[in-house]
Design a protein around this motif. Structure first.
Motif, PDB file in Angstrom:
ATOM      1  N   UNK A  94     -10.795   3.186   2.923  1.00  0.00           N
ATOM      2  CA  UNK A  94     -11.309   3.112   4.294  1.00  0.00           C
ATOM      3  C   UNK A  94     -10.125   2.952   5.241  1.00  0.00           C
ATOM      4  N   UNK A  95     -10.004   3.825   6.265  1.00  0.00           N
ATOM      5  CA  UNK A  95      -8.963   3.661   7.283  1.00  0.00           C
ATOM      6  C   UNK A  95      -9.455   2.497   8.197  1.00  0.00           C
ATOM      7  N   UNK A  96      -9.090   1.371   7.880  1.00  0.00           N
ATOM      8  CA  UNK A  96      -9.445   0.241   8.760  1.00  0.00           C
ATOM      9  C   UNK A  96      -8.823   0.348  10.119  1.00  0.00           C
ATOM     10  N   UNK A  97      -7.684   0.978  10.212  1.00  0.00           N
ATOM     11  CA  UNK A  97      -7.051   1.269  11.527  1.00  0.00           C
ATOM     12  C   UNK A  97      -8.002   1.984  12.475  1.00  0.00           C
ATOM     13  N   UNK A  98      -8.903   2.824  11.900  1.00  0.00           N
ATOM     14  CA  UNK A  98      -9.874   3.532  12.743  1.00  0.00           C
ATOM     15  C   UNK A  98     -11.146   2.729  12.918  1.00  0.00           C
ATOM     16  N   UNK A  99     -11.549   2.018  11.852  1.00  0.00           N
ATOM     17  CA  UNK A  99     -12.837   1.326  11.896  1.00  0.00           C
ATOM     18  C   UNK A  99     -12.773   0.065  12.749  1.00  0.00           C
ATOM     19  N   UNK A 100     -11.835  -0.819  12.457  1.00  0.00           N
ATOM     20  CA  UNK A 100     -11.753  -2.091  13.187  1.00  0.00           C
ATOM     21  C   UNK A 100     -10.288  -2.447  13.355  1.00  0.00           C
ATOM     22  N   UNK A 101      -9.634  -1.774  14.295  1.00  0.00           N
ATOM     23  CA  UNK A 101      -8.209  -1.993  14.522  1.00  0.00           C
ATOM     24  C   UNK A 101      -8.005  -3.295  15.290  1.00  0.00           C
ATOM     25  N   UNK A 102      -7.426  -4.292  14.614  1.00  0.00           N
ATOM     26  CA  UNK A 102      -7.177  -5.586  15.235  1.00  0.00           C
ATOM     27  C   UNK A 102      -5.713  -5.761  15.614  1.00  0.00           C
ATOM     28  N   UNK A 103      -4.890  -4.748  15.345  1.00  0.00           N
ATOM     29  CA  UNK A 103      -3.470  -4.858  15.645  1.00  0.00           C
ATOM     30  C   UNK A 103      -3.245  -4.802  17.155  1.00  0.00           C
ATOM     31  N   UNK A 104      -2.320  -5.627  17.625  1.00  0.00           N
ATOM     32  CA  UNK A 104      -2.032  -5.669  19.057  1.00  0.00           C
ATOM     33  C   UNK A 104      -1.306  -4.410  19.516  1.00  0.00           C
ATOM     34  N   UNK A 105      -0.476  -3.813  18.641  1.00  0.00           N
ATOM     35  CA  UNK A 105       0.302  -2.644  19.053  1.00  0.00           C
ATOM     36  C   UNK A 105       0.132  -1.481  18.081  1.00  0.00           C
ATOM     37  N   UNK A 106       0.727  -1.532  16.903  1.00  0.00           N
ATOM     38  CA  UNK A 106       0.676  -0.399  15.982  1.00  0.00           C
ATOM     39  C   UNK A 106      -0.035  -0.796  14.694  1.00  0.00           C
ATOM     40  N   UNK A 107      -0.854   0.132  14.193  1.00  0.00           N
ATOM     41  CA  UNK A 107      -1.599  -0.102  12.955  1.00  0.00           C
ATOM     42  C   UNK A 107      -1.281   1.016  11.976  1.00  0.00           C
ATOM     43  N   UNK A 108      -0.977   0.633  10.727  1.00  0.00           N
ATOM     44  CA  UNK A 108      -0.677   1.600   9.674  1.00  0.00           C
ATOM     45  C   UNK A 108      -1.620   1.351   8.503  1.00  0.00           C
ATOM     46  N   UNK A 109      -2.331   2.409   8.134  1.00  0.00           N
ATOM     47  CA  UNK A 109      -3.278   2.303   7.027  1.00  0.00           C
ATOM     48  C   UNK A 109      -2.543   2.374   5.697  1.00  0.00           C
ATOM     49  N   UNK A 110      -2.914   1.481   4.752  1.00  0.00           N
ATOM     50  CA  UNK A 110      -2.409   1.516   3.396  1.00  0.00           C
ATOM     51  C   UNK A 110      -3.608   1.478   2.469  1.00  0.00           C
ATOM     52  N   UNK A 111      -3.390   1.682   1.188  1.00  0.00           N
ATOM     53  CA  UNK A 111      -4.492   1.741   0.242  1.00  0.00           C
ATOM     54  C   UNK A 111      -5.247   0.418   0.224  1.00  0.00           C
ATOM     55  N   UNK A 112      -6.476   0.458   0.648  1.00  0.00           N
ATOM     56  CA  UNK A 112      -7.348  -0.709   0.604  1.00  0.00           C
ATOM     57  C   UNK A 112      -7.151  -1.685   1.735  1.00  0.00           C
ATOM     58  N   UNK A 113      -6.235  -1.432   2.653  1.00  0.00           N
ATOM     59  CA  UNK A 113      -6.011  -2.390   3.731  1.00  0.00           C
ATOM     60  C   UNK A 113      -5.219  -1.718   4.845  1.00  0.00           C
ATOM     61  N   UNK A 114      -4.576  -2.521   5.695  1.00  0.00           N
ATOM     62  CA  UNK A 114      -3.754  -2.015   6.775  1.00  0.00           C
ATOM     63  C   UNK A 114      -2.692  -3.063   7.096  1.00  0.00           C
ATOM     64  N   UNK A 115      -1.647  -2.628   7.757  1.00  0.00           N
ATOM     65  CA  UNK A 115      -0.611  -3.543   8.211  1.00  0.00           C
ATOM     66  C   UNK A 115      -0.343  -3.268   9.680  1.00  0.00           C
ATOM     67  N   UNK A 116       0.060  -4.309  10.384  1.00  0.00           N
ATOM     68  CA  UNK A 116       0.378  -4.192  11.804  1.00  0.00           C
ATOM     69  C   UNK A 116       1.890  -4.194  11.986  1.00  0.00           C
ATOM     70  N   UNK A 117       2.344  -3.403  12.915  1.00  0.00           N
ATOM     71  CA  UNK A 117       3.750  -3.397  13.294  1.00  0.00           C
ATOM     72  C   UNK A 117       3.849  -3.430  14.802  1.00  0.00           C
ATOM     73  N   UNK A 118       5.025  -3.838  15.277  1.00  0.00           N
ATOM     74  CA  UNK A 118       5.229  -4.003  16.715  1.00  0.00           C
ATOM     75  C   UNK A 118       6.206  -2.964  17.239  1.00  0.00           C
ATOM     76  N   UNK A 119       6.126  -2.732  18.529  1.00  0.00           N
ATOM     77  CA  UNK A 119       7.060  -1.834  19.190  1.00  0.00           C
ATOM     78  C   UNK A 119       8.447  -2.461  19.217  1.00  0.00           C
TER      79      UNK A 119
END
Length: 454
Positions: free
Chosen positions: A217-242
């Motif tokens: 599931x691309x959680x980045x598309x479904x429920x993006x909670x990242x303040x700036x950048x969201x990167x989808x990974x297998x089974x989850x997502x990680x947030x990164x900053x500018x």
């Protein structure tokens, strides 16, 4: 005689009816029910309690007889208890989930779900009421479960359990844990969930079921909670900053990086932190070039010098000096050079020439350091040149070191703080080897110390 014969047949009928009361145990129940070994009858399964995430999409689970309903959370549940219907004879062969021999007579309870705005959603009838048994000749026999003499005994012989159940050591049907036993057919990327009489295969968190497979599931598309950048990974997502930001402790929000605190050498003069970046500032009279400060040459841009004045630029500013600095009895012979005529009697005890020079240094310049070189322009044969500081060194800030027969170096031996202006007279004395010729020349050096040190 006929009367006696009738009584005899009636008695035999009653005895025959009592013989049919032997209890037969049923362990197979219809879908949505399970066997209760204590009560020896089928009871409803609460799917809302045992099925994980029975309802999706924010729906609420409402248990129902033989199943369950998924309704909106705002729906109202209206339960209508009707009066029991008259007892009717039901053949034993038609009992769908009876716990004893014979038919089942039941009152109905309908559960209806109403959504806002009206509209019937669902209703179902459930089998409730006391145990009943229908014997021959349409006799209806009610059994009271509280009567221990009428409670069916647990059979001691081997029983046949339905699919998903197995016989226990107490000769009862108990659920088979297919997940523990390894008899399930869930895929390697799925999790086995044991249910009563069955099992279910669920996907790991971050995956959703697509057919028989679990896809990410691309959680980045479904429920993006990242303040700036969201990167989808297998089974989850990680947030990164500018650039210029760093992740906060919650790994979702971004905090500004104060670059000015990380180093004291980012800017030549002053570092100013800004959201996501930093900038460099310079003092008045300077302009920012990259991260350094470059002096603004006001003499080439704008200045307030008069026509009879010359503009002299220094670090952080400018000064206006007379174009003709000569004073009587000196006369101007070249730019910034004044000569006292030999024909003028007033010139006998004065230096033969005066040369005007200007220079600027930054405040708090390191010392000792060479700052200015003086050299004779005219060389006479059989002469000796000596150099000295004639005036302007009352505080001992300078030292004049002779470097050759015709030159010397002015050395700064004490650090100077600005802004200030210092005028130093450097004298060159020339004599011949016979002592018959003696002359001197003075270089008047104006030193402007800038207001800032960087």
């Amino acid at each position: 005689m006929w009367k006696v014969l009738f009584l005899t047949m009636l008695t035999l009928a009653l005895v025959k009816a009592q013989d049919t009361e032997e209890t037969i145990t049923y362990t197979q129940c219809t879908d949505g029910y399970e066997w209760d070994p204590l009560r020896q009858q089928c009871k409803d399964i609460d799917e809302c309690d045992i099925v994980p995430d029975a309802c999706k999409g924010g729906m609420k689970c409402v248990n129902h007889y033989g199943g369950y309903l998924c309704l909106p959370k705002t729906a109202q549940i209206i339960v209508n208890n009707e009066q029991p219907q008259p007892q009717q004879e039901t053949p034993a062969a038609e009992a769908s989930s009876g716990a004893t021999t014979g038919g089942v007579s039941a009152s109905s309870m309908a559960a209806s779900a109403v959504v806002p705005g009206g509209g019937f959603v669902a209703s179902a009838a459930a089998v409730v009421g006391p145990e009943v048994q229908t014997g021959r000749n349409n006799f209806v026999i009610r059994r009271n479960p509280a009567d221990p003499q009428r409670m069916p005994s647990i059979p001691s012989h081997r029983i046949q359990c339905p699919a998903g159940y197995e016989q226990s050591e107490h000769n009862l049907c108990q659920d088979t844990d297919e997940c523990t036993a390894g008899t399930h057919n869930c895929r390697a990327d799925q999790v086995c969930i044991n249910l009563r009489g069955s099992f279910a295969c669920q996907c790991l968190p971050g995956y959703q079921k697509l057919g028989e497979q679990c896809v990410d599931i691309n959680e980045c598309d479904a429920s993006n909670k990242c303040a700036q950048q969201c990167y989808n990974i297998l089974g989850s997502f990680i947030c990164q900053c500018n650039q210029g930001y760093e992740l906060s402790s919650d790994r979702l929000n971004c905090e500004d990086i104060d670059e000015c605190r990380t180093s004291n050498y980012l800017c030549q003069y002053q570092c100013v932190n800004e959201p996501g970046k930093f900038s460099c500032m310079c003092p008045q009279g300077y302009q920012v070039v990259g991260r350094t400060c470059q002096d603004i040459n006001e003499c080439e841009t704008t200045n307030e010098c008069r026509e009879d004045e010359m503009c002299w630029n220094y670090h952080g500013g400018f000064r206006c000096y007379p174009r003709n600095p000569c004073q009587d009895p000196y006369v101007l012979t070249a730019e910034n050079r004044c000569v006292c005529p030999v024909s003028n009697a007033m010139c006998r005890d004065l230096p033969q020439s005066m040369l005007y020079k200007y220079m600027s240094i930054r405040s708090d310049r390191s010392a000792p350091s060479d700052i200015f070189h003086i050299q004779a322009t005219t060389i006479y044969a059989n002469t000796i040149n000596t150099f000295r500081i004639k005036s302007g060194n009352e505080n001992g800030e300078f030292y004049l070191r002779q470097t050759s027969a015709v030159g010397a170096m002015l050395v700064l031996v004490k650090s100077l703080s600005g802004p200030r202006e210092i005028v130093v007279d450097l004298e060159m004395l020339t004599v011949n080897s016979l002592g018959t010729y003696r002359a001197s020349s003075v270089l008047r050096l104006t030193i402007i110390v800038g207001p800032f040190a960087f």
